[in-house]
Design a protein around this motif. Structure first.
Motif, short mmCIF file in Angstrom:
data_model
loop_
_atom_site.label_atom_id
_atom_site.label_comp_id
_atom_site.label_asym_id
_atom_site.label_seq_id
_atom_site.Cartn_x
_atom_site.Cartn_y
_atom_site.Cartn_z
N UNK A 149 10.53 -11.28 1.65
CA UNK A 149 9.37 -10.50 1.21
C UNK A 149 9.44 -10.29 -0.30
N UNK A 150 8.31 -10.30 -0.96
CA UNK A 150 8.24 -10.09 -2.42
C UNK A 150 9.08 -8.87 -2.80
N UNK A 151 9.88 -9.01 -3.79
CA UNK A 151 10.80 -7.92 -4.14
C UNK A 151 10.12 -6.75 -4.85
N UNK A 152 8.91 -6.97 -5.37
CA UNK A 152 8.26 -5.89 -6.12
C UNK A 152 7.50 -4.92 -5.24
N UNK A 153 7.52 -5.16 -3.94
CA UNK A 153 6.72 -4.30 -3.06
C UNK A 153 7.49 -3.04 -2.66
N UNK A 154 6.76 -1.93 -2.65
CA UNK A 154 7.41 -0.67 -2.28
C UNK A 154 6.83 -0.13 -0.98
N UNK A 155 7.51 0.86 -0.42
CA UNK A 155 7.08 1.40 0.86
C UNK A 155 5.62 1.86 0.88
N UNK A 156 5.16 2.64 -0.10
CA UNK A 156 3.76 3.07 -0.06
C UNK A 156 2.78 1.90 0.04
N UNK A 157 3.07 0.81 -0.67
CA UNK A 157 2.18 -0.33 -0.59
C UNK A 157 2.24 -0.96 0.80
N UNK A 158 3.43 -1.02 1.35
CA UNK A 158 3.56 -1.57 2.69
C UNK A 158 2.69 -0.79 3.67
N UNK A 159 2.80 0.52 3.57
CA UNK A 159 2.03 1.36 4.48
C UNK A 159 0.53 1.19 4.25
N UNK A 160 0.15 1.15 2.99
CA UNK A 160 -1.27 0.92 2.70
C UNK A 160 -1.72 -0.40 3.32
N UNK A 161 -0.87 -1.40 3.26
CA UNK A 161 -1.24 -2.70 3.83
C UNK A 161 -1.34 -2.62 5.36
N UNK A 162 -0.50 -1.81 5.95
CA UNK A 162 -0.61 -1.62 7.40
C UNK A 162 -1.95 -0.99 7.75
#
Lengths: 193, 193, 193, 193
Positions: A149-162
DNA sequence: CATGAATGAGTCTTCATTCAT
DNA sequence: GATGAATGAAGACTCATTCAT
């Protein structure tokens, strides 16, 4: 974790427990299909009880909605917990993404609850979603360490993507092939270039 | 194309036009930030007029909501029309994606309107969103022909992804870097492998 | 008694007079066919003027209704005055009964106005209906003296019967033979046994 | 036939039944004396309940009005049924006329309901008034056969005359002697010459 | 404990009347 | 004088919540 979680509840009588369970079931259905503006009375009737009973079990409509969400989130948390404990970081991460989206299906007021975690004042919700967030955090880190997975991604973005994926699928309707294409886009997008 | 658009309106008096515009402005803001359940009276007050004035300009609350949406959709349609006419298919497509998402920001009842195109009964909405869909269809085809977008993707999925991206961003909040990361994931996901 | 009767009116400009007349015409029609709850704005529109104009001529809706009634009553009063001055007491009386009923046709809010005479606070109405009552009183007395009408009947009962006859006919609809039969019943009933 | 009549109602709790009855009582009074435009809230207050209670028992204002009318018409129907079954045709007919007029007293929206029988869409009203019409039809025929009523009179005219008599009496006020004189006029008028 | 009747604040909408243009 | 936009006080109806039965 014997019951529905929360602050000390004396064991309910059998019928009371049954009513509570049925209300939760029906409320999930109603909120999902007709939206959260559906009258409490409709829920009570569909559950075969009087409004009084509904309000005995859930002091406010909001509390009922919260309980419904908690139930969903608990189901999700169980899944993410298992996956977080699994061995294969990359697969586990992607499986978790699908799992969260699958179990959030329906009026997305639900996925939002997960997201509202930090701000939200309700203890039960906060706890459960915190757990999910923790699992997802671990899974994300693992997958990133594994280079999946792209290393620049953070938890808040992951959740937003969900949340976003959930919205997209809810929007799309039933066609399974199309749903799969949507998920492919998002999951592929998560991979490093 | 200069004004509020729609079916032939006799020229309003200056002050009436001002009130109408202000109501539309305020309603957009209120519906966007507080959701469509906000009381009409709040909108009227925020616009500095009485409820009567609101209902003179928009015969029902729904009509007001529709007018707000049409305005947003028209702004989007103008953008997608321009891009659909542009030369560079790949860039135009990705620019259009960003444009739609940007101008749809808010309590996302808006992107939904676009999506609801075929089903919903409001003529004004239907026309405008049909136009947007047409533009997006062209842009998608162009980008696919140019090899810039996965060939198996169809218009409904694209629209679902727009709705999803909107949800994701709405969920995320203001951090511009994080928002960009979200968009990168989705746009990269759209590219062929 | 040059104009519409009432307290000193300076002569209206030609167009203003035309507007006033047209409003009265239209209001009569509208009140009669759609009832007194019809919005003032509908009346203004039907008369081809703005509401402002309506309210310039008639300071309140009630004043408009009153003016409409006065017009009807004046027409009736003219008829009863003529008949009261006629020679044949019996015939004159029965003709007057028919005349009042004929000219009261329509939503019977109108005949009521006549009846409300004493209680009613509006000068114009009071005067005109007092005149009618006076004529009817004379006609009744004449017919009773002539032995053509039951001697025990008093003016209030006569007026009540006029209102009743009007209601009955309004109720009945258009069939002329049936209308005549109704009137025959009432007029015969008025005769001494 | 013992209760509120209509389509199968589950037995109400004692207090609920009391409220329902009281609302009907008060609504009859209010509609009769102040007309049907009286605010629902006034009726609720006069009945000592909140508006919510009124609307729980009668889902719309119109439904309340209908219930009030049905009650009146049922009372009338009971009377006309009895008289239609009686032996003496002439007396029965005239008694029925008086009975209908007596029980229709008030702002006369009521007798109209009877008259509106065929046209109006409310089943409950339609049935009951159809019954009354049937009884009146029989009584009229009987009285005509007995030579007590003009032979050329038909049911529609009879009903129109009932409406008219009601209007006349409503108009007249309380004086019993005067009321009797009015009725004498109409009833005598019904007799053959 | 369960029931569902009662409550009343809150929502949309209408309409007589006023007043800036 | 005429216009029609603006006003805001009602009015019908809904629904979360309480409480007598």
């Amino acid at each position: 974790m014997s019951g529905t979680g929360g602050t000390q509840e004396r064991p309910l009588r059998a019928d009371a427990a049954r009513n509570r369970a049925r209300l939760l079931e029906v409320a999930t259905e109603v909120f999902t299909t007709r939206g959260v503006d559906a009258p409490t009375e409709d829920i009570a009737r569909a559950a075969g009880v009087g409004v009084g009973t509904l309000f005995r079990h859930f002091p406010t409509k909001e509390a009922l909605l919260e309980a419904v969400m908690v139930r969903r989130l608990e189901s999700i948390a169980a899944g993410t917990a298992r996956l977080a404990a699994a061995g294969e970081p990359a697969d586990a991460f992607f499986d978790a993404f699908r799992l969260v989206v699958d179990r959030s299906a329906g009026k997305d007021a639900f996925t939002r609850a997960l997201a509202a975690a930090g701000r939200n004042p309700h203890a039960a919700l906060r706890e459960t979603s915190a757990a999910i967030r923790a699992h997802l955090g671990e899974l994300l880190a693992g997958a990133q360490d594994a280079g999946a997975v792209r290393p620049d991604l953070d938890l808040p973005e992951l959740i937003a993507l969900l949340v976003g994926a959930n919205s997209a699928l809810e929007q799309l309707g039933a066609d399974p092939a199309a749903r799969e294409r949507i998920l492919t886009v998002v999951l592929d997008g998560l991979r490093p270039r």
